[in-house]
Design a protein around this motif. Sequence first.
Motif, PDB file in Angstrom:
ATOM      1  N   LEU A 253       0.845  -1.199   0.000  1.00 41.56           N
ATOM      2  CA  LEU A 253       0.000   0.000   0.000  1.00 41.56           C
ATOM      3  C   LEU A 253       0.872   1.237   0.000  1.00 41.56           C
ATOM      4  O   LEU A 253       1.793   1.360   0.811  1.00 41.56           O
ATOM      5  N   SER A 254       0.574   2.159  -0.899  1.00 43.38           N
ATOM      6  CA  SER A 254       1.177   3.486  -0.870  1.00 43.38           C
ATOM      7  C   SER A 254       0.091   4.472  -0.465  1.00 43.38           C
ATOM      8  O   SER A 254      -0.926   4.604  -1.158  1.00 43.38           O
ATOM      9  N   ASN A 255       0.299   5.145   0.654  1.00 40.39           N
ATOM     10  CA  ASN A 255      -0.678   6.111   1.159  1.00 40.39           C
ATOM     11  C   ASN A 255      -0.048   7.496   1.118  1.00 40.39           C
ATOM     12  O   ASN A 255       0.883   7.788   1.870  1.00 40.39           O
ATOM     13  N   ASN A 256      -0.552   8.342   0.236  1.00 43.40           N
ATOM     14  CA  ASN A 256       0.068   9.635  -0.032  1.00 43.40           C
ATOM     15  C   ASN A 256      -0.912  10.752   0.291  1.00 43.40           C
ATOM     16  O   ASN A 256      -1.904  10.948  -0.411  1.00 43.40           O
TER      17      ASN A 256
ATOM     18  N   GLY B 250       5.703  -3.196   2.879  1.00 42.60           N
ATOM     19  CA  GLY B 250       4.304  -3.376   3.244  1.00 42.60           C
ATOM     20  C   GLY B 250       3.505  -2.124   2.974  1.00 42.60           C
ATOM     21  O   GLY B 250       2.560  -2.135   2.181  1.00 42.60           O
ATOM     22  N   ILE B 251       3.889  -1.015   3.649  1.00 40.43           N
ATOM     23  CA  ILE B 251       3.176   0.258   3.519  1.00 40.43           C
ATOM     24  C   ILE B 251       4.176   1.399   3.408  1.00 40.43           C
ATOM     25  O   ILE B 251       5.107   1.494   4.216  1.00 40.43           O
ATOM     26  N   ALA B 252       3.990   2.264   2.418  1.00 43.03           N
ATOM     27  CA  ALA B 252       4.711   3.527   2.346  1.00 43.03           C
ATOM     28  C   ALA B 252       3.704   4.627   2.679  1.00 43.03           C
ATOM     29  O   ALA B 252       2.707   4.789   1.967  1.00 43.03           O
TER      30      ALA B 252
ATOM     31  N   VAL C 282       3.453  -7.623   8.234  1.00 40.92           N
ATOM     32  CA  VAL C 282       4.573  -8.499   8.606  1.00 40.92           C
ATOM     33  C   VAL C 282       5.192  -9.159   7.385  1.00 40.92           C
ATOM     34  O   VAL C 282       4.539  -9.343   6.355  1.00 40.92           O
ATOM     35  N   ARG C 283       6.498  -9.485   7.533  1.00 37.33           N
ATOM     36  CA  ARG C 283       7.241 -10.260   6.544  1.00 37.33           C
ATOM     37  C   ARG C 283       7.194  -9.648   5.147  1.00 37.33           C
ATOM     38  O   ARG C 283       7.030 -10.342   4.142  1.00 37.33           O
ATOM     39  N   ASN C 284       7.332  -8.342   5.091  1.00 32.77           N
ATOM     40  CA  ASN C 284       7.477  -7.644   3.823  1.00 32.77           C
ATOM     41  C   ASN C 284       8.940  -7.295   3.611  1.00 32.77           C
ATOM     42  O   ASN C 284       9.726  -7.237   4.548  1.00 32.77           O
ATOM     43  N   THR C 285       9.352  -7.032   2.368  1.00 32.49           N
ATOM     44  CA  THR C 285      10.741  -6.776   2.011  1.00 32.49           C
ATOM     45  C   THR C 285      10.849  -5.426   1.310  1.00 32.49           C
ATOM     46  O   THR C 285      10.051  -5.141   0.416  1.00 32.49           O
ATOM     47  N   PRO C 286      11.806  -4.593   1.671  1.00 31.42           N
ATOM     48  CA  PRO C 286      12.865  -4.760   2.678  1.00 31.42           C
ATOM     49  C   PRO C 286      12.434  -4.358   4.084  1.00 31.42           C
ATOM     50  O   PRO C 286      13.188  -4.497   5.025  1.00 31.42           O
ATOM     51  N   ASP C 287      11.225  -3.805   4.209  1.00 27.99           N
ATOM     52  CA  ASP C 287      10.727  -3.348   5.507  1.00 27.99           C
ATOM     53  C   ASP C 287       9.207  -3.488   5.499  1.00 27.99           C
ATOM     54  O   ASP C 287       8.595  -3.775   4.472  1.00 27.99           O
ATOM     55  N   ASN C 288       8.610  -3.297   6.655  1.00 25.51           N
ATOM     56  CA  ASN C 288       7.153  -3.373   6.729  1.00 25.51           C
ATOM     57  C   ASN C 288       6.499  -2.032   6.458  1.00 25.51           C
ATOM     58  O   ASN C 288       5.542  -1.948   5.686  1.00 25.51           O
ATOM     59  N   CYS C 289       7.009  -0.976   7.101  1.00 30.46           N
ATOM     60  CA  CYS C 289       6.433   0.357   6.914  1.00 30.46           C
ATOM     61  C   CYS C 289       7.537   1.390   6.754  1.00 30.46           C
ATOM     62  O   CYS C 289       8.583   1.310   7.398  1.00 30.46           O
ATOM     63  N   SER C 290       7.302   2.358   5.897  1.00 30.60           N
ATOM     64  CA  SER C 290       8.273   3.411   5.644  1.00 30.60           C
ATOM     65  C   SER C 290       7.535   4.744   5.502  1.00 30.60           C
ATOM     66  O   SER C 290       6.454   4.782   4.883  1.00 30.60           O
TER      67      SER C 290
END
Length: 349
Positions: free
Chosen positions: A263-266, A288-290, A305-313
């Motif tokens: 998901l990208s939330n902008n 996972g989510i930006a 959880v278990r997203n690559t390279p991170d879960n949330c950014s």
Amino acid sequence: MKIILRSGAVSAAVGVGLSFAVLPVVPATAAGGSHVRCNDITALTNAINQANASGGRITLASRCTYTLTTPDNADDGLPEITGNVTITGRDTTIRRASDATQDFRIFHVMDGGTLTLKSLTVRGGSLANANGGGALNEEGTLNLSRTVIKDNDALEGGGLANTAGELNLDRSTVERNTAAEFGGGVLNDGTLTMKGGSLLRNRAVTSLGGGLENRTGSASLESVSVRGNTAIEGGGLRNANGSTLRLKSTTVRDNVAVSGAGLSNNASTATLVRSLVTRNTAITAGGGIANVANGQVTLTASRVVRNTPDNCSPAGSVTGCTNPTSASNTVTPSTSQLTPAADDIKARD
């Protein structure tokens, strides 16, 4: 035993038989609606025109493919929907012919029109310079029930484009559609409600929102699988420009993007309730989510959880979402990540 035929009865029977013999055969157009024979495109066109004028239900032949070889008008394979039209099938497909020489979408709902599709597959629509390869809903209402929107392509909204209208999907699938720009599966600039079904393996080639681009709208997804979609940003879902997105009992899995793979939330508001975002892959960040531009993401009984390279950014931008300590800034997806297994739809953490 004697069989007695009275002359009056015989005359009446003969008269009735002659009456039936001379009656013309016409499709039913009363309360039962119109029945269109398999692949009779002229009859289907006429039935839609009649339903536009007076409302009505059109029943297509079961397990039949209706193939459109030329458009009804400049961009649409079938007449524009201006009235209240319902089209029902059973394992029935309406498609643009693969060898058609002109580009056109399949359906176009106009301002004030209502189109309901039941148990149909809509496929093969193609518009390089316009929106909504399968269907464009332009300030009308489009209802899909147990319907598949598949293998369509367009400039924006490869499968479906909803422009200031109401789009409702019930146990329906938007699959393997392609947009050159926004919204590989669905482009929403109106109100979208989806219950059951899936956004599966759609692609936004050069831009945003692989499965769904909620560009300037309100979208609610309940019990939906968002899986295997790709885009530059927002592989599974993108929520932007002050839009609102609500996910309930929904799984966002195996999507790929440069950023915001799940998901990208902008600059928008997203709420996840009892939902799972897992095993999505971003090239840079936000596996996972930006969540960017002061966007707000709320997790209620949900896991990322278990997203690559991170879960949330960026880290800490989504309350309740933590990143693995081994998270890196870049990753190169494997072939298996770019093409998820077709039968792996069960959410696991």
